[in-house]
Design an enzyme around this catalytic site. Structure first.
Site, PDB file in Angstrom:
ATOM      1  N   CYS A 110       5.634 -18.431 -43.511  1.00 32.99           N
ATOM      2  CA  CYS A 110       4.856 -17.750 -42.477  1.00 32.99           C
ATOM      3  C   CYS A 110       3.713 -16.971 -43.111  1.00 32.99           C
ATOM      4  CB  CYS A 110       5.766 -16.821 -41.680  1.00 32.99           C
ATOM      5  SG  CYS A 110       4.958 -16.062 -40.250  1.00 32.99           S
TER       6      CYS A 110
ATOM      7  N   GLY B  61       3.921  -5.262 -33.429  1.00 34.88           N
ATOM      8  CA  GLY B  61       4.585  -4.487 -32.398  1.00 34.88           C
ATOM      9  C   GLY B  61       5.671  -3.582 -32.944  1.00 34.88           C
TER      10      GLY B  61
ATOM     11  N   CYS C  91      12.588 -14.339 -37.646  1.00 34.82           N
ATOM     12  CA  CYS C  91      12.299 -13.880 -36.289  1.00 34.82           C
ATOM     13  C   CYS C  91      12.587 -14.932 -35.225  1.00 34.82           C
ATOM     14  CB  CYS C  91      10.844 -13.425 -36.204  1.00 34.82           C
ATOM     15  SG  CYS C  91       9.628 -14.706 -36.608  1.00 34.82           S
TER      16      CYS C  91
ATOM     17  N   VAL D 196       7.170  -0.608 -35.949  1.00 35.16           N
ATOM     18  CA  VAL D 196       6.730   0.703 -36.412  1.00 35.16           C
ATOM     19  C   VAL D 196       5.820   0.596 -37.634  1.00 35.16           C
ATOM     20  CG1 VAL D 196       8.801   1.038 -37.844  1.00 35.16           C
ATOM     21  CG2 VAL D 196       7.516   3.019 -37.030  1.00 35.16           C
ATOM     22  N   ASP D 197       6.062  -0.350 -38.531  1.00 38.93           N
ATOM     23  CA  ASP D 197       5.289  -0.435 -39.763  1.00 38.93           C
ATOM     24  C   ASP D 197       3.814  -0.729 -39.488  1.00 38.93           C
ATOM     25  OD1 ASP D 197       7.590   0.035 -41.281  1.00 38.93           O
ATOM     26  OD2 ASP D 197       8.089  -2.097 -41.328  1.00 38.93           O
ATOM     27  N   SER D 198       3.539  -1.806 -38.779  1.00 37.54           N
ATOM     28  CA  SER D 198       2.143  -2.165 -38.521  1.00 37.54           C
ATOM     29  C   SER D 198       1.473  -1.143 -37.603  1.00 37.54           C
ATOM     30  CB  SER D 198       2.049  -3.570 -37.927  1.00 37.54           C
ATOM     31  OG  SER D 198       2.795  -3.679 -36.722  1.00 37.54           O
TER      32      SER D 198
END
Length: 373
Positions: free
Chosen positions: A113, A22, A209, A24-26
């Protein structure tokens, strides 16, 4: 721009699965994948209970982030799937994070993760969807060498994420693609703006996160109430200087928050003793470490016969070191090295791999009183 996903020979129209958080990078990765002419599918792992996550701004893969990922996919005209991995994330990452602090170590949940929900679970999903590769927004580079794919630092030193990917296996690297590794962050945001993506100006999510407010101690005490058990703060000779309200409030190298005034020189946390509940403090010189013992070592491809550089914290500068089996010896003492962190080894820009710091060897021997305590 058009990114090269290195999928020659995979058919006229290869299929790319993009891990979408969600952010900008992905989102830019998904857009570049579409521009490459491939068939693209966006996948988001829901890592929290949806109702709880929606109320936690700043948490990756929370309600707003899932909506943002879906909006980007809708704009790009690609399908978007959300998979519930709350249980796997809690057991593999959140619970381990709490247990590590309880044991007096300093964990790195982002690596756990990547080792668990992000790569292992997303790999399975991507393969089930018939993908030719899994693309992510990590700022690292994948370079095909003589013996297969190798991992390299991202070209933007301020964004390089290679430290957190040291546990990537060679088999995983064969399937992974990192199209942002050769770009600076400001260029990525510019691309998002040029494409009219709604997330172009979205702030970056926090490193951890699931602790959006940064209060690690509160989360650990909620999950493990025994973490609030207090104990003594002692100097290196074992003399009591004060008391604390739980080891979870401390990490090796910490100076602030000790609340033991009146000392002739600044004191730092030298080590934590979970068995005795003691926080041992001392001068900065006592933080010097000459070597560490590594566990669960992972190597990415063949090891070159060249000097290595070791990075023992995500923000630390790589330092010259020599590896003898699972014992890593520094050319010069390193400071603030904490069990539970990782030692990642580099040869120039290439990431060789690394391991978890299981134990440290101090440059200054502890006084006899502490050794007998």
């Amino acid at each position: 721009m058009k990114a090269d996903f290195d999928l020659e020979g995979r058919g006229a129209r290869p299929r790319i699965v993009v891990a979408m958080s969600g952010g900008v990078d992905s989102s830019v990765v998904a857009a570049l994948a579409v521009r490459s002419g491939a068939e693209v599918i966006g996948v988001t792992l829901q890592l929290y209970d949806h109702g709880e996550a929606t109320a936690r701004p700043g948490a990756c893969c929370a309600g707003r982030d899932i909506r943002d990922a879906r909006a980007v996919c809708d704009r790009l005209g690609i399908p978007h799937y959300v998979h519930d991995h709350e249980s796997a994330f809690r057991s593999a990452v959140v619970d381990r994070f709490a247990d590590e602090y309880l044991a007096g170590r300093t964990p790195i949940p982002c690596v756990q993760c990547n080792m668990g929900p992000k790569f292992t679970d997303l790999f399975a999903l991507a393969r089930d969807l018939g993908a030719d590769c899994l693309a992510t927004g990590h700022y690292v580079r994948r370079v095909v060498g003589p013996a297969g794919p190798e991992l390299y630092r991202g070209v933007d030193p301020a964004r390089d994420q290679s430290y957190f990917l040291f546990a990537t296996t060679s088999a995983q690297l064969d399937f992974l693609r990192f199209p942002l590794g050769g770009l600076p962050k400001d260029r990525v945001r510019a691309i998002a703006g040029e494409l009219g993506l709604s997330v172009a100006g979205k702030p970056d999510s926090q490193d951890i996160c699931f602790v959006p407010d940064g209060n690690y101690a509160a989360l650990v005490k909620k999950l493990r109430p025994q973490a609030a058990t207090g104990g003594d703060i002692v100097d290196m000779a074992g003399h009591r200087l004060g008391e604390h309200q739980g080891l979870v409030h401390f990490t090796v190298g910490q100076r602030r928050g000790l609340e033991i005034g009146g000392q002739p020189e600044p004191l730092y946390v030298i080590r934590l003793e979970p068995e005795t509940r003691r926080v041992v403090v001392g001068p900065r010189a006592a933080l010097a470490v000459t070597a560490v013992t590594l566990s669960d070592v992972n190597w990415i491809g063949p090891l070159p016969d060249v000097p290595v550089m070791a990075k023992v914290r995500s923000m630390a500068r790589p330092a010259p070191a020599r590896l003898f089996g699972e014992r890593l010896v520094f050319d010069s003492p390193e400071y603030g090295v904490a069990p539970g962190q990782a030692a990642v080894l580099y040869a120039g820009e290439r990431v060789l791999g690394g391991g978890w710091i299981a134990a440290t060897e101090p440059a200054i021997a502890a006084p006899q009183a502490v050794l007998q305590a």
